[in-house]
Design a protein around this motif. Structure first.
Motif, mmCIF file in Angstrom:
data_model
loop_
_atom_site.group_PDB
_atom_site.id
_atom_site.type_symbol
_atom_site.label_atom_id
_atom_site.label_comp_id
_atom_site.label_asym_id
_atom_site.label_seq_id
_atom_site.Cartn_x
_atom_site.Cartn_y
_atom_site.Cartn_z
ATOM 1 N N PRO A 23 1.533 -12.382 14.342
ATOM 2 C CA PRO A 23 1.806 -13.466 15.279
ATOM 3 C C PRO A 23 2.718 -14.491 14.593
ATOM 4 N N PRO A 24 3.577 -15.147 15.340
ATOM 5 C CA PRO A 24 4.490 -16.129 14.734
ATOM 6 C C PRO A 24 3.795 -17.170 13.865
ATOM 7 N N SER A 25 2.568 -17.522 14.187
ATOM 8 C CA SER A 25 1.850 -18.552 13.419
ATOM 9 C C SER A 25 1.501 -18.097 12.000
ATOM 10 N N HIS A 26 1.586 -16.809 11.703
ATOM 11 C CA HIS A 26 1.231 -16.299 10.374
ATOM 12 C C HIS A 26 2.449 -15.818 9.573
ATOM 13 N N ARG A 27 3.589 -15.788 10.193
ATOM 14 C CA ARG A 27 4.772 -15.214 9.543
ATOM 15 C C ARG A 27 5.251 -16.016 8.339
ATOM 16 N N ASP A 28 5.236 -17.343 8.415
ATOM 17 C CA ASP A 28 5.704 -18.157 7.283
ATOM 18 C C ASP A 28 4.830 -17.942 6.054
ATOM 19 N N LYS A 29 3.515 -17.856 6.254
ATOM 20 C CA LYS A 29 2.605 -17.643 5.122
ATOM 21 C C LYS A 29 2.841 -16.265 4.510
ATOM 22 N N PHE A 30 3.015 -15.248 5.353
ATOM 23 C CA PHE A 30 3.300 -13.917 4.827
ATOM 24 C C PHE A 30 4.588 -13.936 4.011
ATOM 25 N N ARG A 31 5.625 -14.541 4.570
ATOM 26 C CA ARG A 31 6.920 -14.558 3.885
ATOM 27 C C ARG A 31 6.834 -15.278 2.541
ATOM 28 N N ALA A 32 6.119 -16.395 2.501
ATOM 29 C CA ALA A 32 5.975 -17.140 1.243
ATOM 30 C C ALA A 32 5.216 -16.310 0.200
ATOM 31 N N GLU A 33 4.126 -15.671 0.614
ATOM 32 C CA GLU A 33 3.357 -14.855 -0.319
ATOM 33 C C GLU A 33 4.146 -13.627 -0.757
ATOM 34 N N TYR A 34 4.897 -13.046 0.153
ATOM 35 C CA TYR A 34 5.709 -11.863 -0.177
ATOM 36 C C TYR A 34 6.796 -12.224 -1.181
ATOM 37 N N ASP A 35 7.496 -13.338 -0.940
ATOM 38 C CA ASP A 35 8.539 -13.776 -1.874
ATOM 39 C C ASP A 35 7.957 -14.064 -3.257
ATOM 40 N N GLU A 36 6.780 -14.695 -3.286
ATOM 41 C CA GLU A 36 6.126 -14.991 -4.559
ATOM 42 C C GLU A 36 5.759 -13.689 -5.288
ATOM 43 N N ALA A 37 5.251 -12.716 -4.555
ATOM 44 C CA ALA A 37 4.885 -11.433 -5.174
ATOM 45 C C ALA A 37 6.110 -10.700 -5.693
ATOM 46 N N LEU A 38 7.226 -10.777 -4.954
ATOM 47 C CA LEU A 38 8.458 -10.136 -5.424
ATOM 48 C C LEU A 38 8.950 -10.778 -6.715
ATOM 49 N N ASP A 39 8.880 -12.099 -6.793
ATOM 50 C CA ASP A 39 9.269 -12.785 -8.025
ATOM 51 C C ASP A 39 8.393 -12.350 -9.183
ATOM 52 N N ALA A 40 7.098 -12.220 -8.920
ATOM 53 C CA ALA A 40 6.161 -11.811 -9.969
ATOM 54 C C ALA A 40 6.392 -10.360 -10.384
ATOM 55 N N ALA A 41 6.937 -9.545 -9.489
ATOM 56 C CA ALA A 41 7.123 -8.117 -9.765
ATOM 57 C C ALA A 41 8.176 -7.855 -10.833
ATOM 58 N N HIS A 42 8.960 -8.861 -11.187
ATOM 59 C CA HIS A 42 9.918 -8.680 -12.277
ATOM 60 C C HIS A 42 9.195 -8.368 -13.584
ATOM 61 N N ASP A 43 7.973 -8.866 -13.686
ATOM 62 C CA ASP A 43 7.111 -8.530 -14.812
ATOM 63 C C ASP A 43 6.383 -7.246 -14.398
ATOM 64 N N LEU A 44 6.704 -6.134 -15.031
ATOM 65 C CA LEU A 44 6.164 -4.841 -14.614
ATOM 66 C C LEU A 44 4.641 -4.814 -14.575
ATOM 67 N N ALA A 45 4.020 -5.610 -15.395
ATOM 68 C CA ALA A 45 2.562 -5.652 -15.397
ATOM 69 C C ALA A 45 2.016 -6.229 -14.093
ATOM 70 N N ARG A 46 2.846 -6.945 -13.352
ATOM 71 C CA ARG A 46 2.401 -7.576 -12.108
ATOM 72 C C ARG A 46 2.981 -6.905 -10.869
ATOM 73 N N PHE A 47 3.603 -5.741 -11.040
ATOM 74 C CA PHE A 47 4.232 -5.059 -9.913
ATOM 75 C C PHE A 47 3.231 -4.698 -8.823
ATOM 76 N N LYS A 48 2.018 -4.329 -9.221
ATOM 77 C CA LYS A 48 1.000 -3.948 -8.236
ATOM 78 C C LYS A 48 0.658 -5.089 -7.282
ATOM 79 N N GLN A 49 0.996 -6.311 -7.660
ATOM 80 C CA GLN A 49 0.735 -7.460 -6.799
ATOM 81 C C GLN A 49 1.444 -7.305 -5.452
ATOM 82 N N VAL A 50 2.627 -6.727 -5.451
ATOM 83 C CA VAL A 50 3.370 -6.510 -4.200
ATOM 84 C C VAL A 50 2.623 -5.506 -3.328
#
Length: 99
Positions: free
Chosen positions: A26-53
């Motif tokens: 639903p549109p009301s949840h999209r911003d939170k998903f996008r913020a968490e997804y972007d944060e997880a992608l940034d963290a994925a640069h560290d291979l030890a944290r790739f599973k976070q995505v």
């Protein structure tokens, strides 16, 4: 008159595709998903944290399915208001007295 197939009422499973999950939310949840997804992608640069995505996509996939279910918001409000009488109690066969 001919019968037309009825549209399925079950929610569609977006799988673990981030774009499909975003579209299913639903549109009301999209911003939170996008913020968490972007944060997880940034963290994925560290291979030890790739599973976070992967974990994030699985979690949001299940949320998208739940949010799409008819009566979801009402059930959340019932739970928040403590209206336990609206919930169906189910005990699997053979589990009586074990839970």
């Amino acid at each position: 008159m001919t019968a037309q197939p009825e549209e399925p009422t079950a929610s569609r499973d977006p799988g673990e595709d981030p774009a499909a999950i975003f579209d299913a939310l639903p549109p009301s949840h999209r911003d939170k998903f996008r913020a968490e997804y972007d944060e997880a992608l940034d963290a994925a640069h560290d291979l030890a944290r790739f599973k976070q995505v992967q974990t994030l996509l699985r979690r949001w996939r299940l949320r998208a399915i739940a949010y799409a279910r008819p009566g979801y918001e009402e059930a959340v409000q019932d739970a928040l208001q403590g209206r336990e009488d609206t919930f169906v109690r189910y005990t699997p066969p053979g589990w009586e007295g074990q839970v």
